[in-house]
Design a protein around this motif. Sequence first.
Motif, mmCIF file in Angstrom:
data_model
loop_
_atom_site.group_PDB
_atom_site.id
_atom_site.type_symbol
_atom_site.label_atom_id
_atom_site.label_comp_id
_atom_site.label_asym_id
_atom_site.label_seq_id
_atom_site.Cartn_x
_atom_site.Cartn_y
_atom_site.Cartn_z
ATOM 1 N N LEU A 1 36.718 42.131 31.194
ATOM 2 C CA LEU A 1 37.766 41.251 31.736
ATOM 3 C C LEU A 1 37.802 39.900 31.017
ATOM 4 C CD1 LEU A 1 37.600 42.036 35.566
ATOM 5 C CD2 LEU A 1 39.073 43.041 33.800
ATOM 6 N N MET B 1 44.597 43.144 39.202
ATOM 7 C CA MET B 1 45.165 42.659 37.943
ATOM 8 C C MET B 1 46.017 41.427 38.179
ATOM 9 S SD MET B 1 48.252 42.667 36.068
ATOM 10 C CE MET B 1 49.192 44.013 36.769
ATOM 11 N N ARG B 2 46.784 41.417 39.268
ATOM 12 C CA ARG B 2 47.635 40.272 39.575
ATOM 13 C C ARG B 2 46.806 39.033 39.908
ATOM 14 N NH1 ARG B 2 52.228 43.623 43.001
ATOM 15 N NH2 ARG B 2 53.536 44.129 41.191
ATOM 16 N N THR C 1 36.740 36.845 37.666
ATOM 17 C CA THR C 1 36.012 38.099 37.434
ATOM 18 C C THR C 1 35.075 38.399 38.601
ATOM 19 O OG1 THR C 1 36.115 37.799 35.028
ATOM 20 C CG2 THR C 1 34.436 39.303 35.873
ATOM 21 N N LEU D 1 40.256 48.318 34.800
ATOM 22 C CA LEU D 1 40.048 48.475 36.242
ATOM 23 C C LEU D 1 40.030 49.946 36.664
ATOM 24 C CD1 LEU D 1 42.348 45.531 37.330
ATOM 25 C CD2 LEU D 1 39.869 45.641 37.689
ATOM 26 N N SER E 1 44.109 48.507 41.603
ATOM 27 C CA SER E 1 44.052 47.976 40.240
ATOM 28 C C SER E 1 45.185 46.984 39.996
ATOM 29 C CB SER E 1 44.129 49.120 39.222
ATOM 30 O OG SER E 1 42.996 49.944 39.295
ATOM 31 N N VAL F 1 48.682 43.780 30.108
ATOM 32 C CA VAL F 1 48.693 44.416 31.424
ATOM 33 C C VAL F 1 48.044 45.802 31.334
ATOM 34 C CG1 VAL F 1 50.171 45.362 33.243
ATOM 35 C CG2 VAL F 1 50.725 43.150 32.196
ATOM 36 N N LEU G 1 43.852 38.365 38.628
ATOM 37 C CA LEU G 1 43.345 37.903 37.330
ATOM 38 C C LEU G 1 44.429 37.181 36.534
ATOM 39 C CD1 LEU G 1 41.337 41.099 36.411
ATOM 40 C CD2 LEU G 1 40.337 38.821 36.634
ATOM 41 N N VAL G 2 45.596 37.774 36.482
ATOM 42 C CA VAL G 2 46.692 37.191 35.702
ATOM 43 C C VAL G 2 47.123 35.847 36.276
ATOM 44 C CG1 VAL G 2 49.122 37.474 35.055
ATOM 45 C CG2 VAL G 2 47.527 39.378 34.784
ATOM 46 N N LEU H 1 44.214 45.427 31.048
ATOM 47 C CA LEU H 1 43.562 45.097 32.317
ATOM 48 C C LEU H 1 43.554 46.281 33.270
ATOM 49 C CD1 LEU H 1 44.968 41.497 32.948
ATOM 50 C CD2 LEU H 1 42.578 42.116 32.508
ATOM 51 N N LEU H 2 44.693 46.957 33.380
ATOM 52 C CA LEU H 2 44.755 48.121 34.259
ATOM 53 C C LEU H 2 43.802 49.216 33.782
ATOM 54 C CD1 LEU H 2 48.597 48.398 34.950
ATOM 55 C CD2 LEU H 2 46.823 47.660 36.548
#
Length: 232
Positions: free
Chosen positions: A95, A151-152, A219, A137, A147, A130, A154-155, A133-134
């Motif tokens: 990540l 992801m959202r 993270t 996860l 996931s 994206v 983290l973003v 990251l997906l």
Amino acid sequence: MTRSADANAGARRGRPPKGASQLSRDAIVDATLEVIDTGGVTAVSMRSVARVLGVDAKSLYNHVDGKDGLLDAVAEHLLGGVFIPPATGDLRIDLPAIADAFRDRALLHPEAAPLVLTRQLASIEGLAPVEALLGALRSAGCPTEESVQLMRILVASLIGTLLREAQAGPTLGISDTGGIAARQKTLEDSGLPHVIEAAPHLARFDRDAEYEYAVQAATALVLDRIRASHGG
């Protein structure tokens, strides 16, 4: 003679403007970045980019769909250069590595950073981070819906941190001792007890330290959520 002269004149009128035949999407992107580097995103227009290229603004429409097309092209160009390192299977490594790769490209042209960070793109370039990251996860065993949610998180954390780094940092005096002192005094004069207490820290902005902290915190949050949802 008259007909010949008229025909020649018509041919001249039908020729593309000087430089238009050498136009390409790459050249337009480079010119748009030049405009952004000099005057910021608000300086971008079909005319300002055409001026850099020495062509008529109308000739740009053969390659991009107006101003939004210019901005999308720049964002896609920068995102297209993101190098996602191979996954290790360890989210504590993967990540932050994805975040680092994204940061490097997003801040390559600081004035253009808002485009990379805020424009919603449907292209492969726009979706590559994206996907990375997906993928990380999902490989960790997260269900698809979870996931997306993680992801959202983290973003959101990454974009907020990078926008601050790109835009707000200089206002707070990153390396300007005088600016830091002035900001600290303003905070201390606020009359707000907790703001006064934190003034020495609020007045300073170490971009690298704050970025690292934000990525590590995001993270850790993701790892905690995964452990909690998996019962351990």
